[in-house]
Design a protein around this motif. Structure first.
Motif, PDB file in Angstrom:
ATOM      1  N   PHE A 178       0.560  -1.243  -0.178  1.00  0.00           N
ATOM      2  CA  PHE A 178       0.202  -0.191  -0.085  1.00  0.00           C
ATOM      3  C   PHE A 178       0.327   1.639  -0.084  1.00  0.00           C
ATOM      4  O   PHE A 178       2.446   1.430  -0.005  1.00  0.00           O
ATOM      5  CB  PHE A 178      -0.788   0.149   1.001  1.00  0.00           C
ATOM      6  CG  PHE A 178      -0.084  -0.511   2.536  1.00  0.00           C
ATOM      7  CD1 PHE A 178       0.508   0.783   3.731  1.00  0.00           C
ATOM      8  CD2 PHE A 178      -0.578  -1.585   3.318  1.00  0.00           C
ATOM      9  CE1 PHE A 178       1.328   0.398   4.593  1.00  0.00           C
ATOM     10  CE2 PHE A 178       0.466  -1.826   4.147  1.00  0.00           C
ATOM     11  CZ  PHE A 178       1.260  -0.705   5.087  1.00  0.00           C
ATOM     12  N   ALA A 179       0.469   2.466  -0.320  1.00  0.00           N
ATOM     13  CA  ALA A 179       0.996   3.344  -0.430  1.00  0.00           C
ATOM     14  C   ALA A 179       0.428   4.870  -0.266  1.00  0.00           C
ATOM     15  O   ALA A 179      -1.630   5.156   0.796  1.00  0.00           O
ATOM     16  CB  ALA A 179       1.601   4.298  -1.735  1.00  0.00           C
ATOM     17  N   PHE A 180       0.695   5.653   1.124  1.00  0.00           N
ATOM     18  CA  PHE A 180       0.478   7.206   1.608  1.00  0.00           C
ATOM     19  C   PHE A 180       0.921   8.303   0.561  1.00  0.00           C
ATOM     20  O   PHE A 180       1.768   7.952  -0.376  1.00  0.00           O
ATOM     21  CB  PHE A 180       0.730   7.169   2.693  1.00  0.00           C
ATOM     22  CG  PHE A 180       0.310   6.191   3.776  1.00  0.00           C
ATOM     23  CD1 PHE A 180      -0.919   5.574   3.806  1.00  0.00           C
ATOM     24  CD2 PHE A 180       2.072   5.268   4.690  1.00  0.00           C
ATOM     25  CE1 PHE A 180      -1.187   4.824   5.002  1.00  0.00           C
ATOM     26  CE2 PHE A 180       0.859   4.705   5.666  1.00  0.00           C
ATOM     27  CZ  PHE A 180       0.239   3.567   5.501  1.00  0.00           C
ATOM     28  N   GLN A 181       0.303   9.240   0.906  1.00  0.00           N
ATOM     29  CA  GLN A 181       0.395  10.617   0.337  1.00  0.00           C
ATOM     30  C   GLN A 181       1.273  10.939   0.904  1.00  0.00           C
ATOM     31  O   GLN A 181       1.978  10.926   2.204  1.00  0.00           O
ATOM     32  CB  GLN A 181      -0.004  11.670   0.037  1.00  0.00           C
ATOM     33  CG  GLN A 181      -1.797  11.312  -0.433  1.00  0.00           C
ATOM     34  CD  GLN A 181      -1.550  10.942  -2.204  1.00  0.00           C
ATOM     35  OE1 GLN A 181      -0.999  11.595  -2.688  1.00  0.00           O
ATOM     36  NE2 GLN A 181      -2.315  10.316  -2.904  1.00  0.00           N
ATOM     37  N   MET A 182       2.375  12.144   0.530  1.00  0.00           N
ATOM     38  CA  MET A 182       3.835  12.487   1.063  1.00  0.00           C
ATOM     39  C   MET A 182       3.779  13.546   1.033  1.00  0.00           C
ATOM     40  O   MET A 182       3.557  14.163   0.480  1.00  0.00           O
ATOM     41  CB  MET A 182       5.087  11.814  -0.042  1.00  0.00           C
ATOM     42  CG  MET A 182       6.316  12.431   0.827  1.00  0.00           C
ATOM     43  SD  MET A 182       7.830  11.468   0.046  1.00  0.00           S
ATOM     44  CE  MET A 182       7.370  13.166  -1.905  1.00  0.00           C
ATOM     45  N   ASN A 183       3.501  14.121   2.753  1.00  0.00           N
ATOM     46  CA  ASN A 183       4.509  15.687   3.067  1.00  0.00           C
ATOM     47  C   ASN A 183       5.893  16.070   2.290  1.00  0.00           C
ATOM     48  O   ASN A 183       6.503  15.201   2.962  1.00  0.00           O
ATOM     49  CB  ASN A 183       4.137  15.112   4.511  1.00  0.00           C
ATOM     50  CG  ASN A 183       4.442  17.355   5.172  1.00  0.00           C
ATOM     51  OD1 ASN A 183       5.566  17.684   4.646  1.00  0.00           O
ATOM     52  ND2 ASN A 183       4.172  17.527   5.940  1.00  0.00           N
ATOM     53  N   GLU A 184       5.580  16.838   1.539  1.00  0.00           N
ATOM     54  CA  GLU A 184       6.503  16.828   0.359  1.00  0.00           C
ATOM     55  C   GLU A 184       8.014  17.793   1.585  1.00  0.00           C
ATOM     56  O   GLU A 184       9.232  17.082   0.890  1.00  0.00           O
ATOM     57  CB  GLU A 184       6.872  17.474  -0.894  1.00  0.00           C
ATOM     58  CG  GLU A 184       5.247  17.016  -1.599  1.00  0.00           C
ATOM     59  CD  GLU A 184       5.731  15.805  -2.519  1.00  0.00           C
ATOM     60  OE1 GLU A 184       7.257  16.215  -2.830  1.00  0.00           O
ATOM     61  OE2 GLU A 184       5.775  15.456  -2.928  1.00  0.00           O
ATOM     62  N   SER A 185       7.582  17.881   2.547  1.00  0.00           N
ATOM     63  CA  SER A 185       8.844  18.743   3.360  1.00  0.00           C
ATOM     64  C   SER A 185       9.466  18.166   4.026  1.00  0.00           C
ATOM     65  O   SER A 185      10.685  18.238   4.409  1.00  0.00           O
ATOM     66  CB  SER A 185       8.321  20.157   4.005  1.00  0.00           C
ATOM     67  OG  SER A 185       7.616  19.957   4.782  1.00  0.00           O
ATOM     68  N   THR A 186       8.184  16.777   4.395  1.00  0.00           N
ATOM     69  CA  THR A 186       9.042  15.745   6.018  1.00  0.00           C
ATOM     70  C   THR A 186       9.634  14.912   5.502  1.00  0.00           C
ATOM     71  O   THR A 186      10.054  13.415   5.773  1.00  0.00           O
ATOM     72  CB  THR A 186       8.245  15.961   7.046  1.00  0.00           C
ATOM     73  OG1 THR A 186       6.890  15.354   6.419  1.00  0.00           O
ATOM     74  CG2 THR A 186       8.204  17.492   7.262  1.00  0.00           C
TER      75      THR A 186
ATOM     76  N   VAL B 265      -5.489   2.209   7.329  1.00  0.00           N
ATOM     77  CA  VAL B 265      -4.589   1.330   5.888  1.00  0.00           C
ATOM     78  C   VAL B 265      -5.724   0.742   5.817  1.00  0.00           C
ATOM     79  O   VAL B 265      -5.540   0.258   4.752  1.00  0.00           O
ATOM     80  CB  VAL B 265      -3.094   1.327   7.153  1.00  0.00           C
ATOM     81  CG1 VAL B 265      -3.694   0.008   7.792  1.00  0.00           C
ATOM     82  CG2 VAL B 265      -2.574   0.138   5.732  1.00  0.00           C
ATOM     83  N   GLU B 266      -6.351  -0.451   6.679  1.00  0.00           N
ATOM     84  CA  GLU B 266      -7.164  -1.456   6.226  1.00  0.00           C
ATOM     85  C   GLU B 266      -8.191  -0.850   5.212  1.00  0.00           C
ATOM     86  O   GLU B 266      -8.922  -1.845   4.105  1.00  0.00           O
ATOM     87  CB  GLU B 266      -8.145  -0.969   6.864  1.00  0.00           C
ATOM     88  CG  GLU B 266      -9.247  -0.481   7.968  1.00  0.00           C
ATOM     89  CD  GLU B 266      -8.215   0.027   9.258  1.00  0.00           C
ATOM     90  OE1 GLU B 266      -8.877   0.477   9.811  1.00  0.00           O
ATOM     91  OE2 GLU B 266      -7.044   0.346   8.889  1.00  0.00           O
ATOM     92  N   LYS B 267      -8.268   0.513   4.966  1.00  0.00           N
ATOM     93  CA  LYS B 267      -9.422   0.568   3.876  1.00  0.00           C
ATOM     94  C   LYS B 267      -8.018   1.244   2.706  1.00  0.00           C
ATOM     95  O   LYS B 267      -9.174   1.680   1.320  1.00  0.00           O
ATOM     96  CB  LYS B 267     -10.380   2.137   3.983  1.00  0.00           C
ATOM     97  CG  LYS B 267     -10.991   2.260   5.264  1.00  0.00           C
ATOM     98  CD  LYS B 267     -11.534   3.982   5.947  1.00  0.00           C
ATOM     99  CE  LYS B 267     -12.345   3.620   7.494  1.00  0.00           C
ATOM    100  NZ  LYS B 267     -12.768   4.926   7.444  1.00  0.00           N
ATOM    101  N   HIS B 268      -7.285   1.149   2.524  1.00  0.00           N
ATOM    102  CA  HIS B 268      -6.528   0.534   0.966  1.00  0.00           C
ATOM    103  C   HIS B 268      -7.198  -0.453   0.243  1.00  0.00           C
ATOM    104  O   HIS B 268      -7.040  -1.485   0.656  1.00  0.00           O
ATOM    105  CB  HIS B 268      -5.277   0.927   1.265  1.00  0.00           C
ATOM    106  CG  HIS B 268      -4.577   1.022   0.107  1.00  0.00           C
ATOM    107  ND1 HIS B 268      -4.292   0.251  -1.232  1.00  0.00           N
ATOM    108  CD2 HIS B 268      -3.635   2.354   0.014  1.00  0.00           C
ATOM    109  CE1 HIS B 268      -3.542   0.975  -1.523  1.00  0.00           C
ATOM    110  NE2 HIS B 268      -3.360   2.307  -1.526  1.00  0.00           N
ATOM    111  N   PRO B 269      -6.686  -0.218  -1.361  1.00  0.00           N
ATOM    112  CA  PRO B 269      -7.181  -1.639  -1.787  1.00  0.00           C
ATOM    113  C   PRO B 269      -5.921  -2.490  -2.001  1.00  0.00           C
ATOM    114  O   PRO B 269      -6.440  -3.619  -2.491  1.00  0.00           O
ATOM    115  CB  PRO B 269      -7.631  -0.743  -3.013  1.00  0.00           C
ATOM    116  CG  PRO B 269      -6.818   0.285  -3.185  1.00  0.00           C
ATOM    117  CD  PRO B 269      -7.412   1.088  -1.637  1.00  0.00           C
ATOM    118  N   GLU B 270      -4.947  -2.530  -1.276  1.00  0.00           N
ATOM    119  CA  GLU B 270      -3.759  -3.067  -1.184  1.00  0.00           C
ATOM    120  C   GLU B 270      -3.297  -2.963  -0.418  1.00  0.00           C
ATOM    121  O   GLU B 270      -2.191  -4.308   0.215  1.00  0.00           O
ATOM    122  CB  GLU B 270      -2.756  -2.447  -2.026  1.00  0.00           C
ATOM    123  CG  GLU B 270      -2.988  -2.446  -4.229  1.00  0.00           C
ATOM    124  CD  GLU B 270      -2.868  -3.585  -5.193  1.00  0.00           C
ATOM    125  OE1 GLU B 270      -2.272  -4.610  -3.747  1.00  0.00           O
ATOM    126  OE2 GLU B 270      -3.799  -3.619  -5.737  1.00  0.00           O
TER     127      GLU B 270
END
Length: 338
Positions: free
Chosen positions: A115-123, A319-324
């Motif tokens: 699975f993947a998360f959106q990233m905070n670009e600064s941190t 995270v359990e809502k992520h399709p992967e």
């Protein structure tokens, strides 16, 4: 040292005993890696998410400068993080890891999570919603990510590539749509979660197994609580299991050595984590004895299947809502019992 032969563009030898470094802070891990290398470890496992690649790189650099070995003697594994599980981000994160590790290549590069998360670009950390849940990247395409991983092998930055925390269906999907096949699957595996069917599935695809948390990761509960405010009910004490203790007494070994030997005799490599010098030695010295058939059967019978899983990743709130999300079967079972 015993080795597993894994496949990349060519065959590689992966030491069956490695040093795990999850939860090993930078101020401790540099010394631990140096101690481990002096003991005889040649396989070091880390990840972008562990935030200790720079310290590990310094340790490797120092060991090489002291003339104690060559880069070719070492087997270094790191991982593409959950914030970078996109085809366009693979090269960026691999080069960041290589820079931190002070290496021109790594021996094994794994997709850390399916699975993947959106990233905070600064941190360079996962974005979180105001309620604390993680912002999911619902467009995760592991086949596309894998294609980008293959390109890094062709570019010479990686010797072999693999997966971590993927379920059998997800692994098969990558296998069927790949040119360079996955060489290693790294998953939670210990006496209570033996992954018997997954081992069989992987061997049909010529994928080797590496067990993380082979001792049950006794310090993980505190980490979950402190970092994520998450507590797993009935956290298991696998090291204190009476059957393990009885077999340890029989062989005059520690409980941890019995648990590691059990996995090694199944041709599974292990990466126990420790920053204690005596534990480092104990974990490494597990090749001078053999468990008999009765010992193996008694340990096999400790398996709890999915009920023995510690790392369901629900400390990543939502995270359990992520399709992967890889443990949908476990999630459904929990819902049925609720």
């Amino acid at each position: 040292m015993n080795y597993l032969t894994i496949t990349g563009l060519r065959h590689l030898r992966m030491p069956m005993i490695g040093l795990g470094t999850w939860r090993a802070p930078p101020e401790e891990v540099q010394n631990s890696v140096l101690q481990a290398l002096d003991i005889g470890y040649r396989h070091i496992d880390t990840a972008f998410n562990y935030n200790n690649e720079e310290a590990i790189g310094l340790a490797i650099e120092k060991w090489l400068e002291m003339g104690k070995g060559s880069r070719e003697d070492l087997f270094i594994t790191t991982k593409l993080p959950h914030i970078g599980n996109r085809s366009k981000d693979v090269e960026q994160f691999l080069k960041l890891s290589l820079n931190r590790l002070k290496l021109d290549y790594v021996d094994l590069y794994l997709i850390h999570m399916p699975f993947a998360f959106q990233m905070n670009e600064s941190t360079m950390t996962p974005l979180q919603n105001p309620d604390g849940t993680f912002v999911l990247d619902l467009e995760t395409d592991n086949v596309a990510t894998w294609a980008a991983m293959e390109e890094q092998v062709r570019n010479g930055y990686v010797k072999a590539i693999g997966l971590s925390n993927f379920n059998a269906e997800q692994i098969a999907n990558i296998y069927q749509h790949s040119t360079i096949k996955p060489s290693v699957l790294q998953v939670e595996m210990h006496a209570y979660c033996q992954q018997t069917q997954l081992i069989k599935d992987c061997r049909l695809m010529n994928i080797s197994l590496t067990a993380y948390a082979p001792l049950g990761s006794p310090g993980a509960q505190m980490h979950f609580s402190k970092k994520y405010n998450y507590n797993l009910a009935n956290y298991p004490d696998i090291l204190g299991q009476p059957v393990v203790g009885r077999i340890a007494e029989k062989h005059r070994k520690t409980n941890g050595q019995i648990l590691l030997r059990h996995l090694l005799q199944k041709d599974v490599s292990v990466i126990p984590k420790s920053t204690n010098s005596e534990r480092l030695k104990e974990n490494f010295n597990v090749l001078n004895f053999t468990l008999d058939d009765g010992d193996m059967e008694d340990l096999n019978n400790l398996d709890k299947g999915e009920d023995g899983r510690i790392f369901d990743f629900k400390f990543f709130a939502g995270v359990e809502k992520h399709p992967e999300y890889p443990f949908q079967n476990l999630l459904r079972k929990t819902e049925e019992l609720a």
